[in-house]
Design an enzyme around this catalytic site. Structure first.
Site, PDB file in Angstrom:
ATOM      1  N   GLU A  93      14.937  38.666  68.204  1.00  0.00           N
ATOM      2  CA  GLU A  93      14.727  37.262  67.851  1.00  0.00           C
ATOM      3  C   GLU A  93      14.517  37.110  66.339  1.00  0.00           C
ATOM      4  O   GLU A  93      14.133  38.052  65.651  1.00  0.00           O
ATOM      5  CB  GLU A  93      13.472  36.717  68.565  1.00  0.00           C
ATOM      6  CG  GLU A  93      13.550  36.751  70.065  1.00  0.00           C
ATOM      7  CD  GLU A  93      13.457  38.168  70.637  1.00  0.00           C
ATOM      8  OE1 GLU A  93      12.811  39.030  70.005  1.00  0.00           O
ATOM      9  OE2 GLU A  93      14.039  38.408  71.713  1.00  0.00           O
ATOM     10  N   SER A 112      15.524  41.392  79.389  1.00  0.00           N
ATOM     11  CA  SER A 112      15.874  41.866  80.735  1.00  0.00           C
ATOM     12  C   SER A 112      14.977  41.212  81.781  1.00  0.00           C
ATOM     13  O   SER A 112      14.352  40.183  81.515  1.00  0.00           O
ATOM     14  CB  SER A 112      15.728  43.397  80.809  1.00  0.00           C
ATOM     15  OG  SER A 112      14.372  43.752  80.697  1.00  0.00           O
ATOM     16  N   ASN A 135       6.410  46.526  70.173  1.00  0.00           N
ATOM     17  CA  ASN A 135       6.400  46.073  68.765  1.00  0.00           C
ATOM     18  C   ASN A 135       5.849  44.649  68.729  1.00  0.00           C
ATOM     19  O   ASN A 135       5.765  43.992  69.757  1.00  0.00           O
ATOM     20  CB  ASN A 135       7.835  46.081  68.206  1.00  0.00           C
ATOM     21  CG  ASN A 135       8.796  45.294  69.096  1.00  0.00           C
ATOM     22  OD1 ASN A 135       9.275  45.801  70.096  1.00  0.00           O
ATOM     23  ND2 ASN A 135       9.036  44.042  68.747  1.00  0.00           N
TER      24      ASN A 135
HETATM   25  N1  HPA Z   1      12.527  41.396  71.363  1.00  0.00           N
HETATM   26  C1  HPA Z   1      13.401  41.495  72.382  1.00  0.00           C
HETATM   27  N2  HPA Z   1      13.497  42.575  73.133  1.00  0.00           N
HETATM   28  C2  HPA Z   1      12.695  43.606  72.858  1.00  0.00           C
HETATM   29  C3  HPA Z   1      11.773  43.568  71.813  1.00  0.00           C
HETATM   30  C4  HPA Z   1      11.685  42.391  71.016  1.00  0.00           C
HETATM   31  O1  HPA Z   1      10.880  42.262  70.072  1.00  0.00           O
HETATM   32  N3  HPA Z   1      11.116  44.769  71.804  1.00  0.00           N
HETATM   33  C5  HPA Z   1      11.643  45.486  72.825  1.00  0.00           C
HETATM   34  N4  HPA Z   1      12.606  44.795  73.469  1.00  0.00           N
END
Ligand code: HPA
Length: 182
Positions: A93, A112, A135
């Protein structure tokens, strides 16, 4: 899987933390979701005729969620709870999209899980799931977001995650065997 007779579906994913009180490495029980993918797995030729409209009023089963909570308490794993928002991906994003997701009520964002749960619900399967915050969502942390961070965090949390899932599954198996149609 539903046609083979499964009664419950456990879903898991890597997600970016949108809720600012969450941090990478946190595990979040998914209590609801937002479909921001712009698609529905039940739309499309023939498909919507085949499957009944799913009951999405309680997409994540209350009893199965309780089993995850109980396993977390037993194992002293701190378990967050929240709403998972699914974007189509594969792009991560933008900071503005993460702020939007937060305003819409998301606690975590990923790519997902939502299509799987919608389809499973349409087939009468009870769903439950856990997200691993790998994260901070884009724009939340000054550190740049990277796929390497996602992999490193999942490696760090793997053992805790596995034991939480195994503990929860043992409880779920007991629950399903107790229930008349289990
Ligand atoms: N955004 C979208 N999908 C993800 C993220 C994220 O920050 N981290 C792990 N999969």
């Amino acid at each position: 899987m539903a046609r083979l007779g499964i009664k419950a579906l456990f879903v898991s994913n890597a997600a970016g933390a949108v809720n600012r009180t969450f941090a990478p490495g946190d595990l979040m029980l998914i209590v609801d979701h937002l479909n921001l993918m712009g698609r529905d797995p039940l739309s499309g030729e023939g498909l919507d005729e085949e499957l009944p409209r799913p009951d999405l009023e309680r997409p994540y089963d209350a009893g199965l969620c309780d089993d995850v909570r109980a396993a977390a308490i037993e194992q002293r794993v701190e378990l967050r709870e929240g709403v998972y928002a699914a974007n189509l991906g594969p792009s991560f994003e933008t900071p503005a999209e993460v702020r939007m997701a937060a305003r819409l009520g998301a606690d975590a964002v990923g790519m997902s899980t939502v299509p799987e749960v919608i389809t499973a619900r349409a087939m009468g399967v009870r769903c439950f799931g856990v997200s691993c915050m790998t994260n901070y969502g884009a724009g939340i942390s000054p550190m740049p977001l990277s796929h390497i961070e996602v992999i490193e965090t999942t490696d760090r949390i793997a053992e805790t995650f596995q034991s939480l899932v195994l503990g929860a599954l043992a409880r779920v198996a007991q629950r399903l065997s107790r229930e008349p149609n289990g």
